[in-house]
Scaffold this motif. Structure first.
Motif, PDB file in Angstrom:
ATOM      1  N   LEU A 140       0.830  -1.200   0.000  1.00 12.89           N
ATOM      2  CA  LEU A 140       0.000   0.000   0.000  1.00 12.89           C
ATOM      3  C   LEU A 140       0.866   1.252   0.000  1.00 12.89           C
ATOM      4  O   LEU A 140       1.963   1.251   0.563  1.00 12.89           O
ATOM      5  N   THR A 192      -7.188   6.211  -1.038  1.00 14.51           N
ATOM      6  CA  THR A 192      -6.266   6.516   0.058  1.00 14.51           C
ATOM      7  C   THR A 192      -5.862   7.980  -0.024  1.00 14.51           C
ATOM      8  O   THR A 192      -6.161   8.674  -0.998  1.00 14.51           O
ATOM      9  N   GLN A 226       0.132   3.955   1.630  1.00 18.58           N
ATOM     10  CA  GLN A 226       0.062   4.379   3.032  1.00 18.58           C
ATOM     11  C   GLN A 226      -1.050   3.588   3.708  1.00 18.58           C
ATOM     12  O   GLN A 226      -1.752   2.816   3.072  1.00 18.58           O
ATOM     13  N   ASN A 227      -1.210   3.767   5.016  1.00 18.97           N
ATOM     14  CA  ASN A 227      -2.046   2.848   5.793  1.00 18.97           C
ATOM     15  C   ASN A 227      -3.492   3.291   5.979  1.00 18.97           C
ATOM     16  O   ASN A 227      -4.228   2.659   6.730  1.00 18.97           O
ATOM     17  N   SER A 228      -3.906   4.358   5.325  1.00 20.40           N
ATOM     18  CA  SER A 228      -5.270   4.843   5.469  1.00 20.40           C
ATOM     19  C   SER A 228      -6.093   4.466   4.233  1.00 20.40           C
ATOM     20  O   SER A 228      -5.823   4.949   3.138  1.00 20.40           O
ATOM     21  N   VAL A 229      -7.081   3.582   4.422  1.00 22.80           N
ATOM     22  CA  VAL A 229      -7.967   3.159   3.333  1.00 22.80           C
ATOM     23  C   VAL A 229      -9.343   3.747   3.600  1.00 22.80           C
ATOM     24  O   VAL A 229     -10.011   3.388   4.571  1.00 22.80           O
ATOM     25  N   ARG A 230      -9.786   4.665   2.727  1.00 24.61           N
ATOM     26  CA  ARG A 230     -11.009   5.425   2.948  1.00 24.61           C
ATOM     27  C   ARG A 230     -12.238   4.821   2.263  1.00 24.61           C
ATOM     28  O   ARG A 230     -13.358   5.027   2.726  1.00 24.61           O
ATOM     29  N   GLY A 265     -11.147  -1.835   5.440  1.00 23.31           N
ATOM     30  CA  GLY A 265     -10.179  -0.749   5.383  1.00 23.31           C
ATOM     31  C   GLY A 265     -10.148   0.009   6.694  1.00 23.31           C
ATOM     32  O   GLY A 265     -11.191   0.293   7.279  1.00 23.31           O
ATOM     33  N   ARG A 285      -5.260  12.899  -2.377  1.00 24.90           N
ATOM     34  CA  ARG A 285      -6.051  12.669  -1.169  1.00 24.90           C
ATOM     35  C   ARG A 285      -7.504  12.347  -1.545  1.00 24.90           C
ATOM     36  O   ARG A 285      -8.358  13.236  -1.656  1.00 24.90           O
TER      37      ARG A 285
END
Length: 553
Positions: A45, A65, A47-51, A322, A92
């Motif tokens: 990934l 992300t 980064q670690n933020s899956v929206r 996520g 973003r």
């Protein structure tokens, strides 16, 4: 999952130990076994933020992300961002929506909207009619058309631009009559005081103090029912108003909940007081345990359910979760039933397995067992095939063979082949195959035996085999055979052998399984060198780096 995987991933069938055959009956609340895969910035990934998560009609899984859009094909992640993809103006991303035409739409934190059409990205801003006041939310109208919401107003995509749509209404029926393969995420917008959704084919607003909506958008299921998760429980929209669904809180196994998109029927993901994750079918009100806690989860605080921010079910039955800080999880249901001594077995290891023409399963261990109608029958091998079962085979006449030499006739096992042969020299028989001419081929430690019209002929490396210790023999689809051995790969046709070894590009010398797919490619399973594919004279090797669970196939 059909995540647009490489063709090799669509055709592989792994040979495994016998642990399951029958499903379990479900009750109001049951436990289920799930296998978890976990991805973070350390293994693919950005980064670690899956929206947000959506599976598009071509099979790919897409993630929103804060470091770009991510596409997953079942093996690899591909990141699309403003540095490598023309048409993307920010990294973003917050929401995803696929419309009825197959275009992927992505909203951004800054209010821009990005469209992926025919493989190309285009970003739209207020100059193209996008609402000027972020945040901008996206969703559908119930018929696969994109809507945007911002500051309590609606916009729709028409004639190549976004146009105000506060007066937009669907014809009578509200889209409920439209056939859909998965629940459609409908538009939902809130500023913390008021809320608005496109429900029942028209805009619908309410005071957030009366019904406090939770994470995620409303979902329109295959039956035309609209579901919404709120602080007060799961609500439904019917007869022009939002009302409690009538599902008791205890049946949801925990509150609050996240609605799971992607599937024809709607599910709710909830977290119990102990942090356990539960999945509830809203139409049947059945709940099952997903996990006592997600593995490697560090963040269970904030506006999440057990650390989960968004949940999505793909078309293959996998559940994707996520999080905002811990990346992406895949929960794969293990619909397995274990059979052991209480079910009538007397062994712990099973190697050869055979499903016969009547649907019965034959199992080789220290003896031979048949499973039919949920009942095991044991066949004693004393005086015949013995207590070490290495191969099972059913010929075209429907007769069962055990260990290459013993044939089942009228409920008992008799000599099927002449004893006037050096069976000790052949030693253990691992595989058996009947060719198109009716000849029987036996693969053994000491080479290969062909039995044709009562004549037995033995072949070894001296005759052209890649190795004597032959583990598998299969039909080549014409009038020849493929043979796999501890030594390499061999093809037999018209009395001639052709062999391949590691020197010729074979992925590994310890070949123990073969499979010919509908495209004519030969798949080669090895003991410790991964998976090979042989097509048009070329070998391709796949290992754990390409998505295999283990190097032994």
């Amino acid at each position: 999952m059909t995540l647009k995987p490489p063709s090799w991933k669509r055709h592989i069938a792994f040979n495994a130990y016998l642990v399951a055959l029958l499903g379990c009956a479900l009750f109001t609340r049951v436990t289920a076994q799930y296998r978890f895969d976990h991805w973070t910035a350390d293994n693919g990934l950005p980064q670690n933020s899956v929206r947000d998560i959506v599976q598009t009609r071509d099979g790919y899984l897409w993630l929103a992300t804060f470091d770009g859009l991510v596409r997953f094909d079942g093996v690899r992640f591909t990141v699309f961002n403003k540095s490598n993809s023309p048409g993307i103006v920010t990294n973003r991303f917050t929401q995803l929506y696929e419309d009825a035409q197959g275009d992927l739409w992505a909203c951004t934190e800054g209010g821009e909207v990005t469209r992926r059409h025919a493989g190309r990205f285009t970003s739209y801003t207020k100059e193209n009619g996008v609402p000027a006041h972020p945040p901008v939310y996206s969703g559908g109208d119930g018929r696969g058309n994109l809507l945007l919401g911002s500051a309590g107003h609606l916009w729709r995509w028409a004639d190549g631009q976004f146009q105000p749509a506060d007066d937009y209404r669907l014809p009578a029926g509200g889209g409920a009559e439209v056939a859909r393969n998965s629940a459609e995420p409908l538009l939902f917008w809130s500023d913390g005081i008021r809320a608005m959704g496109f429900l029942g084919g028209q805009p619908f607003g309410w005071n957030i103090r009366d019904i406090q909506a939770e994470l995620g958008r409303p979902l329109l299921d295959r039956q035309g029912q609209t579901w919404l998760s709120t602080r007060q429980g799961v609500y439904q929209f019917a007869d022009g108003r939002l009302m409690p669904s009538g599902i008791p809180a205890e049946q949801l196994a925990g509150r609050p909940s996240i609605l799971v998109g992607g599937r024809p029927t709607v599910q709710a993901l909830t977290a119990g007081a102990d942090g356990s994750l539960w999945l509830t079918e809203l139409d049947t009100r059945q709940s099952r345990l997903i996990a006592p806690r997600l593995p490697e989860m560090t963040d269970v605080t904030g506006n999440q359910v057990g650390g989960v921010f968004v949940a999505y079910g793909d078309r293959e039955g996998n559940l994707w979760l996520g999080s905002l800080r811990d990346g992406l999880y895949r929960a794969r249901p293990q619909s397995l039933t274990t059979f052991a001594k209480p079910q009538g077995l007397s062994f712990t290891e099973a190697y050869p397995l055979l499903e016969d023409k009547d649907g019965a399963l034959w199992i080789g261990a220290q003896s031979v067992f048949r499973l039919q109608g949920g009942v095991f029958t044991r066949y004693d091998g004393r005086g015949s095939f013995g207590t070490y079962i290495t191969t099972l085979h059913q010929d075209r006449a429907g007769q069962l063979w055990v260990n290459g030499r013993w044939r089942r006739e009228q409920g008992r096992f008799v000599h099927g082949l002449s004893e006037n042969f050096d069976w000790l020299g052949l030693r253990e028989i691992w595989t058996m195959c009947e060719d198109r001419a009716g000849a029987l081929w036996l693969g053994a430690i000491g080479g290969v035996l062909r039995v044709q019209n009562g004549v037995m002929t033995r072949f070894t490396t001296k005759d052209g085999l890649a190795g004597d210790d032959t583990k598998v023999i299969i039909d080549d689809g014409t009038d020849g055979l493929w043979l796999g051995s501890y030594g390499g790969l061999t093809h037999y046709r018209n009395g001639q052998f052709q062999r391949w070894t590691e020197k010729d590009g074979l992925p590994g010398a310890t070949v123990r399984s073969l499979y010919r797919d509908r495209d004519g490619a030969l798949w080669i399973g090895t003991y410790d060198s991964g998976l090979g594919r042989f097509k048009d004279g070329k070998f391709t090797r796949y290992t754990t780096r390409d998505g295999l669970l283990d190097s032994g196939v």
